[in-house]
Motif scaffolding. Structure first.
Motif, PDB file in Angstrom:
ATOM      1  N   TRP A 144       3.924   1.524  -1.056  1.00 45.96           N
ATOM      2  CA  TRP A 144       4.594   1.600  -2.366  1.00 45.96           C
ATOM      3  C   TRP A 144       3.654   2.199  -3.409  1.00 45.96           C
ATOM      4  CZ3 TRP A 144       8.740  -0.012   0.089  1.00 45.96           C
ATOM      5  CH2 TRP A 144       9.948  -0.156  -0.594  1.00 45.96           C
ATOM      6  N   GLU A 145       2.427   1.715  -3.436  1.00 45.53           N
ATOM      7  CA  GLU A 145       1.468   2.174  -4.432  1.00 45.53           C
ATOM      8  C   GLU A 145       1.073   3.632  -4.204  1.00 45.53           C
ATOM      9  OE1 GLU A 145      -1.664  -0.675  -4.063  1.00 45.53           O
ATOM     10  OE2 GLU A 145      -0.679  -2.136  -5.389  1.00 45.53           O
ATOM     11  N   GLU A 187       0.826  -1.211   0.000  1.00 44.47           N
ATOM     12  CA  GLU A 187       0.000   0.000   0.000  1.00 44.47           C
ATOM     13  C   GLU A 187       0.860   1.260   0.000  1.00 44.47           C
ATOM     14  OE1 GLU A 187      -2.517  -0.232   3.380  1.00 44.47           O
ATOM     15  OE2 GLU A 187      -3.884  -1.709   2.499  1.00 44.47           O
ATOM     16  N   GLY A 204       3.126   5.909  -3.101  1.00 50.61           N
ATOM     17  CA  GLY A 204       4.294   6.773  -3.239  1.00 50.61           C
ATOM     18  C   GLY A 204       4.660   7.438  -1.923  1.00 50.61           C
ATOM     19  N   SER A 252      13.076   2.178  -0.325  1.00 45.62           N
ATOM     20  CA  SER A 252      13.502   1.834  -1.677  1.00 45.62           C
ATOM     21  C   SER A 252      14.934   2.274  -1.947  1.00 45.62           C
ATOM     22  CB  SER A 252      12.552   2.470  -2.691  1.00 45.62           C
ATOM     23  OG  SER A 252      12.996   2.264  -4.011  1.00 45.62           O
ATOM     24  N   SER A 272      10.461   0.548  -7.972  1.00 43.76           N
ATOM     25  CA  SER A 272      10.380   1.876  -7.368  1.00 43.76           C
ATOM     26  C   SER A 272       8.946   2.177  -6.941  1.00 43.76           C
ATOM     27  CB  SER A 272      10.840   2.943  -8.359  1.00 43.76           C
ATOM     28  OG  SER A 272      12.213   2.780  -8.679  1.00 43.76           O
ATOM     29  N   PRO A 273       8.776   2.882  -5.834  1.00 40.64           N
ATOM     30  CA  PRO A 273       7.420   3.286  -5.430  1.00 40.64           C
ATOM     31  C   PRO A 273       6.815   4.228  -6.465  1.00 40.64           C
ATOM     32  CG  PRO A 273       8.980   3.524  -3.605  1.00 40.64           C
ATOM     33  CD  PRO A 273       9.791   3.287  -4.857  1.00 40.64           C
ATOM     34  N   SER A 274       5.511   4.418  -6.372  1.00 38.67           N
ATOM     35  CA  SER A 274       4.841   5.400  -7.222  1.00 38.67           C
ATOM     36  C   SER A 274       5.389   6.793  -6.922  1.00 38.67           C
ATOM     37  CB  SER A 274       3.329   5.373  -6.971  1.00 38.67           C
ATOM     38  OG  SER A 274       2.783   4.115  -7.285  1.00 38.67           O
ATOM     39  N   LYS A 275       5.133   7.727  -7.811  1.00 42.38           N
ATOM     40  CA  LYS A 275       5.627   9.085  -7.634  1.00 42.38           C
ATOM     41  C   LYS A 275       5.144   9.663  -6.308  1.00 42.38           C
ATOM     42  CE  LYS A 275       5.774  13.625  -9.874  1.00 42.38           C
ATOM     43  NZ  LYS A 275       5.327  14.434 -11.043  1.00 42.38           N
ATOM     44  N   TYR A 276       6.041  10.356  -5.625  1.00 43.71           N
ATOM     45  CA  TYR A 276       5.709  10.984  -4.348  1.00 43.71           C
ATOM     46  C   TYR A 276       4.863  12.223  -4.608  1.00 43.71           C
ATOM     47  CZ  TYR A 276       6.413  13.531   0.057  1.00 43.71           C
ATOM     48  OH  TYR A 276       6.235  14.226   1.229  1.00 43.71           O
ATOM     49  N   TRP A 305       9.731   5.447  -0.214  1.00 44.40           N
ATOM     50  CA  TRP A 305      10.903   5.926  -0.949  1.00 44.40           C
ATOM     51  C   TRP A 305      12.173   5.783  -0.115  1.00 44.40           C
ATOM     52  CZ3 TRP A 305      11.837   6.613  -5.841  1.00 44.40           C
ATOM     53  CH2 TRP A 305      10.756   6.781  -6.704  1.00 44.40           C
TER      54      TRP A 305
END
Length: 209
Positions: free
Chosen positions: A50-51, A48, A53, A61, A81-85, A58
């Motif tokens: 990771w998805e 969750e 961001g 990661s 990589s995680p989703s964009k922050y 991060w």
């Protein structure tokens, strides 16, 4: 079970007063894990983060190392990589509020000065981390993140910055020398500079959010 180290020991800037940050991934409860020593997450919760961001995702990661895997697999690496922050605005404003609350307590002569200074240091560090994740190519996660932003770094008196860091170590780990009398005539103007710095970073993040 999967166990990771993260933080200063993985960055290579560990010192005598550093702790060792450990992450444990498990399903359900595991009596072998002391929550005082491990950050304990389920596999579903990590996915969750990771998805979403999330900033902590991060951090893991970019700065974690697998040290034990029951099945030999590196779970975090397999996630990519995680989703964009995208949480910079909300996160920076949250830590600005935390800073402001402690700053006001210091102004009013709080009896818990070490705790409030520790919280101020936490807010400065985390605002810097959130800003760096959003606005730079070199995310800064360490205790010195507020001074690792190049031209956007926090510029305050070195003794005051050291005092804030000392308060953080005392408050969270009971480590270091006790803090003696503090001259508020010196401290408060520097904390006002910290507040201005936070406001500038929050404003920049909002403009570009």
């Amino acid at each position: 079970m999967h166990i990771y180290a993260f933080g200063s020991i993985c960055r290579g800037d560990i010192s005598v007063d550093s702790d060792v940050d450990l992450l444990a991934l498990v399903e359900g409860r595991d009596s072998r894990l002391d929550p005082e020593k491990f950050s304990i997450y389920s596999y579903a919760r990590i996915i969750e983060l990771w998805e979403a961001g999330n900033a902590f995702a991060w951090h893991l990661s970019l700065e974690s190392r697998l040290i034990y895997a029951a099945d030999g697999a590196d779970v975090l690496k397999s996630l990519g990589s995680p989703s964009k922050y995208l949480g910079a605005v909300a996160d920076c404003l949250k830590f600005r509020d935390i800073f402001e609350s402690s700053f006001r307590s210091v102004q009013k002569g709080t009896p818990s000065l070490v705790f409030e200074l520790s919280t101020i240091f936490l807010a400065l560090r985390n605002v810097a981390t959130c800003y760096s994740l959003s606005r730079t190519d070199s995310p800064a996660f360490g205790r010195d993140s507020a001074r690792s932003l190049g031209p956007r770094s926090l510029d305050i008196d070195e003794n005051v910055y050291s005092l804030l860091m000392q308060a953080r170590l005392l408050s969270t780990r009971g480590a270091g020398e006790s803090i003696g009398d503090i001259d508020l005539a010196i401290l408060l103007p520097e904390l006002k500079r910290c507040r201005s710095w936070i406001d500038e970073l929050c404003h920049e993040v909002k403009l570009n959010g």
